[in-house]
Write an enzyme that holds these catalytic residues in place. Structure first.
Site, PDB file in Angstrom:
ATOM      1  N   HIS A 146      28.859  -9.856  41.335  1.00  0.00           N
ATOM      2  CA  HIS A 146      29.325  -8.542  40.876  1.00  0.00           C
ATOM      3  C   HIS A 146      29.382  -8.595  39.353  1.00  0.00           C
ATOM      4  CE1 HIS A 146      32.380  -5.386  40.150  1.00  0.00           C
ATOM      5  NE2 HIS A 146      32.043  -4.902  41.318  1.00  0.00           N
ATOM      6  N   ASP A 224      35.246 -15.874  43.268  1.00  0.00           N
ATOM      7  CA  ASP A 224      35.576 -14.452  43.244  1.00  0.00           C
ATOM      8  C   ASP A 224      35.852 -14.037  44.692  1.00  0.00           C
ATOM      9  OD1 ASP A 224      35.482 -11.716  43.455  1.00  0.00           O
ATOM     10  OD2 ASP A 224      33.704 -11.453  42.214  1.00  0.00           O
ATOM     11  N   GLN A 227      36.223  -9.799  47.950  1.00  0.00           N
ATOM     12  CA  GLN A 227      35.865  -9.286  49.283  1.00  0.00           C
ATOM     13  C   GLN A 227      36.292 -10.223  50.411  1.00  0.00           C
ATOM     14  OE1 GLN A 227      34.905  -6.298  49.633  1.00  0.00           O
ATOM     15  NE2 GLN A 227      34.192  -5.773  47.580  1.00  0.00           N
ATOM     16  N   LYS A 250      42.211  -4.019  47.475  1.00  0.00           N
ATOM     17  CA  LYS A 250      41.207  -4.191  48.524  1.00  0.00           C
ATOM     18  C   LYS A 250      41.820  -4.803  49.780  1.00  0.00           C
ATOM     19  CE  LYS A 250      37.344  -4.973  45.317  1.00  0.00           C
ATOM     20  NZ  LYS A 250      36.675  -3.680  45.244  1.00  0.00           N
ATOM     21  N   CYS A 388      27.753  -2.238  41.382  1.00  0.00           N
ATOM     22  CA  CYS A 388      28.054  -3.159  40.266  1.00  0.00           C
ATOM     23  C   CYS A 388      27.347  -4.495  40.444  1.00  0.00           C
ATOM     24  CB  CYS A 388      29.558  -3.366  40.099  1.00  0.00           C
ATOM     25  SG  CYS A 388      30.430  -1.878  39.656  1.00  0.00           S
TER      26      CYS A 388
END
Ligand code: C6P
Length: 431
Positions: A146, A224, A227, A250, A388
């Protein structure tokens, strides 16, 4: 929460009641009732919310926690000696301790509150990167990052003279080319930052293996987890990463609150990211002594209701069980993949098996934005664009995709409706 029954692991269960669930199982459809926003019509059609990778919806438990905080406890933290300030501080620090437990950090001191994943990664890039990188060093990323885990590193590379190198994708499957990893790590790599679950492809990267390979060479790692946290059980010690970043919004929490996990020894050795109140021990006109981590990285009045809401969100998710959420996400994604791939003129992106709850696709001769606009008319919230991940889109030879991303309150019936609507869109465009 009303939809979990007979879960021995769920000691904090509140009001558990669902006669239609079997032992230890979740009545997913019933869980939807915890989300007031889902109970509405969009353009006259029942809302189907498939934009969870962008942000999740918030359960009543989180809305209640925020309301309670502002109605009863609101004050600034770490400063006052009055009761409300003490309560606010206790709630803020309790959220930090809960976050440490949520991702199995060794201690709350390893948890820095940020505005989100983006700020967490920028913090590491600026603080660790500026202090440790120099000309000739390599920052290793992957081709599916991303922009939040790409642009900060390009900026730091420009300033330090380091180079950014990317682990390539295998062209056939949209997964990382793991055969290339060791050769890449053998370069002058100082930092390896990788996405856990791709927001565009749904690919789940083997982060524990990647971090282990990096660690053998003394390379510092960041995962990261935007998600993954909230969708699967996350254990930062088992992953073996040095840093882990995620966003509260999220995972059923509020917007504006994020988390940076950092290994204590690394955080303690890093210079502050921003200066101001809250992060200092003492200030003179000519010098300042900083607090230890994590407070040294939280300059100014922090978002206080954010951690309170995040705490409620983490409790909520763990009452369901992140292992169950993960299974549900994967089953739904596999079902969507199966149904969509059975249609003519649909190009699916991402791995063929083992994908997370993210399904990107394109319809032949129909722009992704048209798909999203027409789906919206049918009450379905999709996302269309580059998500993104412009370099990744370029690599895939497309400008954009349409994307359905799932969470535990989504159902197979909703996926069926999506397929129906896609057929209608295809007819409309005479594909
Ligand atoms: N992706 C989407 O896919 P923030 O905005 O800081 O909460 O999260 C940034 C971010 C970082 N990494 C990954 C893998 C992400 O998916 C995201 C956010 C959203 O729709 C917005 S593009």
């Amino acid at each position: 929460m009303s939809a979990i029954v007979n879960n021995p692991a769920s000691s904090t269960r509140r009001g558990a009641a669902s006669s239609s669930s079997t032992a230890g199982e979740v009545n997913w459809a019933e869980l939807r009732k915890d989300f007031p926003i889902l109970d509405q019509k969009i353009h006259g059609k029942p809302l189907i919310y498939f934009d969870n990778a962008a942000t999740s919806q918030k359960p009543q438990a989180v809305l209640d926690a925020l309301r309670h905080y502002y109605e009863r406890d609101n004050a600034n933290v770490h400063r006052g000696i009055h009761e409300l300030s003490n309560r606010a501080t206790a709630a803020y620090e309790a959220a930090r301790a809960r976050t440490a437990q949520f991702i199995h950090a060794r201690s709350p001191e390893e948890i820095v509150f940020t505005r989100g994943t983006t700020e967490a990664i920028n913090l590491v890039a600026h603080s660790w990167g500026m202090a440790n990188l120099k000309s000739g060093d390599v920052i290793l990323l992957t081709e599916m990052e991303h922009h939040s885990n790409l642009v900060p590193w390009q900026l730091i590379a420009q300033r330090t003279g380091a180079r950014v190198v990317y682990v390539p994708l295998r062209s056939d499957e949209n997964v990382l080319d793991l055969d290339r990893i060791d050769a890449l790590l053998a370069g002058n790599v100082k930092f390896f930052s990788m996405v856990h679950i791709s927001n565009s492809l749904g690919t789940v990267n083997p982060v524990a293996d990647l971090c282990a390979r990096a660690r053998k060479r003394g390379i510092v790692t960041l995962v990261d987890g935007a998600q993954s946290a909230g969708h699967m059980p996350v254990d930062v010690q088992a992953i073996g990463c040095d840093f882990f970043a995620f966003s509260g919004h999220k995972i059923c929490g509020p917007t504006g609150i994020g988390v940076l996990y950092g290994r204590q020894d690394l955080l303690d050795a890093m210079p502050p990211y921003q200066g101001g109140g809250e992060m200092i021990l003492s200030v003179a006109y000519d010098h300042t002594e900083f607090k230890k981590a994590p407070h040294r990285f939280e300059a100014g009045t922090p978002d206080i209701s954010g951690p309170v809401g995040l705490h409620a969100a983490m409790d909520y998710l763990d009452r369901i069980g992140r292992d169950r959420i993960w299974k549900h996400d994967q089953e739904l994604a596999a079902y969507a993949q199966e149904r969509l791939s059975a249609l003519n003129g649909v190009r699916l992106f991402g791995p063929k098996t083992g994908r997370a709850g993210v399904v990107s696709f394109l319809l032949k001769d129909v722009h992704a934005h048209d798909v999203v606009m027409l789906a919206d008319q049918a009450g379905i919230a999709l996302r269309g664009g580059h998500h993104c991940t412009q370099p990744l889109m370029h690599k895939l030879g497309v400008e954009s995709t349409a994307r359905a991303s799932f969470y535990f309150y989504n159902t197979r019936e909703e996926v069926d409706r999506l397929v129906e609507v896609i057929r209608e869109i295809q007819k409309f465009f005479a594909v």
